[in-house]
Write an enzyme that holds these catalytic residues in place. Structure first.
Site, PDB file in Angstrom:
ATOM      1  N   GLY A 142      20.245  14.113  45.038  1.00 57.86           N
ATOM      2  CA  GLY A 142      19.236  13.036  45.912  1.00 57.86           C
ATOM      3  C   GLY A 142      18.994  12.229  46.135  1.00 57.86           C
ATOM      4  O   GLY A 142      20.148  11.577  46.616  1.00 57.86           O
ATOM      5  N   LYS A 155      25.747  22.558  41.895  1.00 60.03           N
ATOM      6  CA  LYS A 155      26.240  20.323  41.609  1.00 60.03           C
ATOM      7  C   LYS A 155      27.085  20.052  41.006  1.00 60.03           C
ATOM      8  O   LYS A 155      28.225  19.253  41.429  1.00 60.03           O
ATOM      9  CB  LYS A 155      24.915  20.051  41.948  1.00 60.03           C
ATOM     10  CG  LYS A 155      23.065  19.905  42.438  1.00 60.03           C
ATOM     11  CD  LYS A 155      22.663  19.401  42.690  1.00 60.03           C
ATOM     12  CE  LYS A 155      21.384  20.020  42.621  1.00 60.03           C
ATOM     13  NZ  LYS A 155      20.074  20.175  42.422  1.00 60.03           N
ATOM     14  N   GLY A 197      13.002  14.998  46.894  1.00 58.54           N
ATOM     15  CA  GLY A 197      12.192  15.002  47.476  1.00 58.54           C
ATOM     16  C   GLY A 197      11.776  14.100  48.543  1.00 58.54           C
ATOM     17  O   GLY A 197      13.103  13.804  49.281  1.00 58.54           O
TER      18      GLY A 197
END
Ligand code: HSE
Length: 430
Positions: free
Chosen positions: A135, A206, A303
């Site tokens: 993120g 990832k 987020g």
């Protein structure tokens, strides 16, 4: 050079809304940084009548992706719809129309990164993927730019916020896995279907992306050995604490000479290791370079605004390239031939928790079993399980290789004196 760059958003969910908010909020700063304004020209949505968390002119919404992909006024496409096939088709179509692309889609990049980067290059377009890993942490840029001068030898990452939240709560409140997961789902924190998070797949995607960039080797998802956290019990967390460890779902990527190993698994990490204090939903990536030594990158891994920050920074990178006339010229080739380590070449320590018969001579049979495989024991804890006329034995080994430790595990499963192997985990050293 135009004085306004037009962006088409594929998706207007949480992250897409965050992109609009950040562009709006930071318009003046962006202008000063790149010398042009950024305008969101169209946003692809499933339902144009839905109430949104961001104010947006209804005229900008479309349910037809072609209004973005084939719109000659749009310069850059931001893909935040997620999923694989549709997103891949849209991105390839955008390159075909000479549009630059920014994506947050780790599932897609982990599977089709090579194809997408090649299509970008062939069309003279940029492809930026900062938001696909961790993120708001600028870890991709750190690997590709900041540490480009160094040779990276190791990356260890807490790259899944959901599992880090679960493990933190289990550890702090002595709760069991199922209890914490249900609570996290009830609060809307964990996905209704958290399987890709808890089975390690999200972290594996990832780590495949980080390894490809960090080691300049084309690592695919199949090259990552993956285990999740669903079998983990509070007993293991408590034994871990007693022995000086914190348990984390850790992505580990190592390079020795030219061979690499990449894995994701619950790992006992020394409490003094900086990654041990990364708690709750936070992410962190610990990177070792031959020259720089140890570095660590920490922050929110998901987020609305953290992820949107990464996307808008990628947009700024595209705008800078447009200004300089160097779009599609980034050189990110995976020039190292991929050589995966064999199990004999993977050096590690293991933690075993066993239930054994509580009888004379049992302990010596277990130590003989380890000795016969050439594995030395570093730490041992034993506790009686009175009601079961059994004992619980926890063993942390010294370093050995994975093949030998697999043999120890098989021998433990077959041993008459061992009722069950309750758990086996990797132990990482500082
Ligand atoms: N589901 C991910 C996590 C966030 O829990 O970290 C998106 O990558």
């Amino acid at each position: 050079m135009k004085d306004t760059i037009s962006v088409g958003l594929l998706g207007l969910g949480t992250v897409g809304s965050g992109v609009i908010k950040i562009i709006r909020e930071n318009q003046e700063d962006i202008y000063h940084k790149v010398g042009c304004h950024v305008e969101v020209k169209k946003a692809l949505v499933q339902d144009a009548s839905k109430i949104r968390t961001v104010d947006i002119d209804q005229e900008l919404l479309t349910t037809d992706a072609d209004e973005i992909l084939y719109n000659p006024d749009i310069d850059v496409v931001v893909e935040v719809i997620g999923g694989i096939e549709k997103a891949r088709k849209y991105i390839l179509a955008a390159f075909g129309q000479k549009k630059h692309v920014v994506t947050a889609n780790k599932d897609l990049v982990a599977l089709y990164g090579e194809e997408l980067f090649q299509a970008a290059r062939e069309n003279g377009c940029d492809l930026f993927i900062e938001a696909s890993v961790a993120g708001g942490i600028p870890i991709i840029r750190a690997l590709v730019d900041g540490l480009a001068s160094d040779r990276i030898t190791k990356m260890m990452g807490i790259v899944n916020g959901t599992t880090n939240y679960i493990l933190t709560k289990m550890s702090k409140h002595q709760l069991q896995y199922e209890e914490v997961l249900s609570e996290a789902q009830a609060k809307g924190f964990a996905e209704a279907d958290p399987s890709a998070d808890v089975n390690g797949l999200d972290a594996a995607r990832k780590m495949a992306i980080l390894s490809t960039l960090g080691f300049s080797t084309n690592v695919s998802l199949d090259d990552v050995s993956v285990e999740g956290i669903s079998g983990l019990t509070n007993d293991d967390i408590e034994y871990g604490k007693r022995l000086g460890y914190t348990i984390k779902l850790l992505g580990i990527a190592k390079r020795d000479n030219e061979s690499v190993e990449i894995s994701v698994q619950s790992t006992l990490l020394p409490q003094k290791h900086p990654l041990s204090s990364v708690n709750d939903e936070y992410n962190a990536v610990f990177v070792n370079g031959e020259s720089v030594g140890e570095t660590m990158f920490y922050g929110p891994g998901a987020g609305e605004l953290p992820t949107a920050t990464a996307i808008v920074s990628d947009l700024i990178a595209v705008l800078k390239n447009m200004r300089l006339g160097v779009c599609g010229k980034s050189h990110t080739a995976s020039y190292n031939e991929k050589k995966l380590k064999t199990d004999e070449a993977i050096e590690l320590k293991n933690y075993f928790r066993l239930h054994v018969k509580d009888e004379p001579g049992v302990f010596s049979q277990i130590t003989t079993l380890f000795a016969s495989q050439g594995v030395s024991m570093e730490k041992i804890v034993q506790k009686p399980l009175r009601e079961q006329k059994a004992a619980e034995v926890v063993i942390v080994t010294h370093k050995s290789n994975k093949k030998v430790l697999d043999s120890v595990y098989d021998a433990l499963l077959a041993a008459d004196v061992v009722d069950s192997v309750q758990s086996r985990m990797r132990v990482e050293v500082c």
